[in-house]
Scaffold this motif. Structure first.
Motif, PDB file in Angstrom:
ATOM      1  N   UNK A  60       0.885  -1.231   0.035  1.00  0.00           N
ATOM      2  CA  UNK A  60      -0.085  -0.078   0.090  1.00  0.00           C
ATOM      3  C   UNK A  60       0.981   1.255  -0.156  1.00  0.00           C
ATOM      4  N   UNK A  61       0.441   2.026  -0.997  1.00  0.00           N
ATOM      5  CA  UNK A  61       1.396   3.286  -1.068  1.00  0.00           C
ATOM      6  C   UNK A  61       0.672   4.177  -1.810  1.00  0.00           C
ATOM      7  N   UNK A  62       1.270   5.420  -1.816  1.00  0.00           N
ATOM      8  CA  UNK A  62       0.990   6.733  -2.612  1.00  0.00           C
ATOM      9  C   UNK A  62       2.308   6.884  -3.533  1.00  0.00           C
TER      10      UNK A  62
ATOM     11  N   UNK B 213      11.728   6.253 -11.616  1.00  0.00           N
ATOM     12  CA  UNK B 213      11.541   5.624 -10.260  1.00  0.00           C
ATOM     13  C   UNK B 213      10.482   6.529  -9.587  1.00  0.00           C
ATOM     14  N   UNK B 214       9.298   5.941  -9.202  1.00  0.00           N
ATOM     15  CA  UNK B 214       8.371   6.972  -8.269  1.00  0.00           C
ATOM     16  C   UNK B 214       8.904   6.978  -6.918  1.00  0.00           C
ATOM     17  N   UNK B 215       8.441   7.994  -6.433  1.00  0.00           N
ATOM     18  CA  UNK B 215       8.578   8.299  -4.818  1.00  0.00           C
ATOM     19  C   UNK B 215       7.308   7.433  -4.499  1.00  0.00           C
TER      20      UNK B 215
ATOM     21  N   UNK C 134       0.178  16.996  -1.836  1.00  0.00           N
ATOM     22  CA  UNK C 134       0.939  16.442  -2.740  1.00  0.00           C
ATOM     23  C   UNK C 134       2.099  17.033  -3.184  1.00  0.00           C
ATOM     24  N   UNK C 135       1.908  18.491  -3.258  1.00  0.00           N
ATOM     25  CA  UNK C 135       3.116  19.697  -3.635  1.00  0.00           C
ATOM     26  C   UNK C 135       4.163  19.152  -2.570  1.00  0.00           C
ATOM     27  N   UNK C 136       3.658  19.363  -1.406  1.00  0.00           N
ATOM     28  CA  UNK C 136       4.900  19.489  -0.255  1.00  0.00           C
ATOM     29  C   UNK C 136       5.438  18.068  -0.121  1.00  0.00           C
ATOM     30  N   UNK C 137       4.419  16.956  -0.323  1.00  0.00           N
ATOM     31  CA  UNK C 137       4.997  15.536  -0.503  1.00  0.00           C
ATOM     32  C   UNK C 137       6.210  15.402  -1.463  1.00  0.00           C
ATOM     33  N   UNK C 138       5.746  16.014  -2.661  1.00  0.00           N
ATOM     34  CA  UNK C 138       6.807  15.721  -3.932  1.00  0.00           C
ATOM     35  C   UNK C 138       8.056  16.498  -3.597  1.00  0.00           C
ATOM     36  N   UNK C 139       8.025  17.593  -3.039  1.00  0.00           N
ATOM     37  CA  UNK C 139       9.314  18.436  -2.419  1.00  0.00           C
ATOM     38  C   UNK C 139      10.059  17.928  -1.384  1.00  0.00           C
TER      39      UNK C 139
ATOM     40  N   UNK D  58      11.285  11.168   3.324  1.00  0.00           N
ATOM     41  CA  UNK D  58      10.323  11.830   4.361  1.00  0.00           C
ATOM     42  C   UNK D  58       9.145  10.993   4.582  1.00  0.00           C
ATOM     43  N   UNK D  59       8.222  10.962   5.442  1.00  0.00           N
ATOM     44  CA  UNK D  59       7.255  10.267   5.758  1.00  0.00           C
ATOM     45  C   UNK D  59       6.093  10.966   5.398  1.00  0.00           C
TER      46      UNK D  59
END
Length: 176
Positions: A56-58, A73-75, A117-122, A127-128
């Motif tokens: 399970x992942x985003x 390669x995805x994050x 999503x933008x903060x997670x991508x950057x 980072x969790x």
């Protein structure tokens, strides 16, 4: 030849045809259950964001390179398994200044999560997941939608829950 294996009729000239297919690898061979696209880094090209199960992942992919065999390669950010979504909480981001709130709901742990999503991508690759907010639900979710449900210019999330195969509630949440 068209129809050789399935006995389907040949497509007519006005039917669309797929001329190319690109399969992106997922982390851990995760099985995608939902996908959205939006520009997270402001470069004018959309990133692809998928929810996967097992694991399970985003998972977020950036641009697809033009050279053969150079798959991006995805994050991958761990989430609860059998998640619904993702859906944009508001419109999909098109510029670096537009919102990038993304929602998904876990079907195993009855909860709804909204992330930037933008903060997670950057963030750093290790980072969790950092939710903007999380809502514990009384029942397991089965359907997740988003949009301007109240026709008032504000985004809402609609959630249908189910328990023993009976729809039980459609709560709507708003973020001001």
């Amino acid at each position: 030849p068209c129809g050789a294996r399935t006995n389907d009729p040949k497509p007519t000239s006005d039917e669309p045809r797929v001329h190319a297919r690109i399969e992106l690898p997922t982390i851990g061979d995760g099985k995608p259950t939902g996908v959205v696209a939006g520009d997270l880094d402001g470069d004018g090209a959309s990133e692809l964001i998928a929810v996967t199960m097992a694991p399970p992942a985003l998972q977020i992919w950036s641009r697809i390179p033009r050279a053969a065999r150079q798959w991006p390669e995805p994050r991958a950010l761990p989430i609860g398994d059998f998640a619904l979504g993702p859906v944009w909480f508001g419109p999909a981001p098109t510029t670096e200044s537009s919102p990038a709130l993304l929602a998904f709901a876990s079907r195993t742990l009855p909860s709804l999560t909204v992330v930037d999503a933008r903060r997670q991508w950057k963030a750093a690759p290790d980072a969790p997941l950092a939710p903007e907010w999380q809502l514990e639900l009384r029942r397991r979710p089965r359907v997740l939608i988003s949009g301007d449900l109240g026709h008032d210019g504000r985004p809402e999330l609609g959630l249908v829950t189910i328990d023993d195969d009976l729809p039980t509630a459609i709560p709507t949440m708003r973020v001001e």
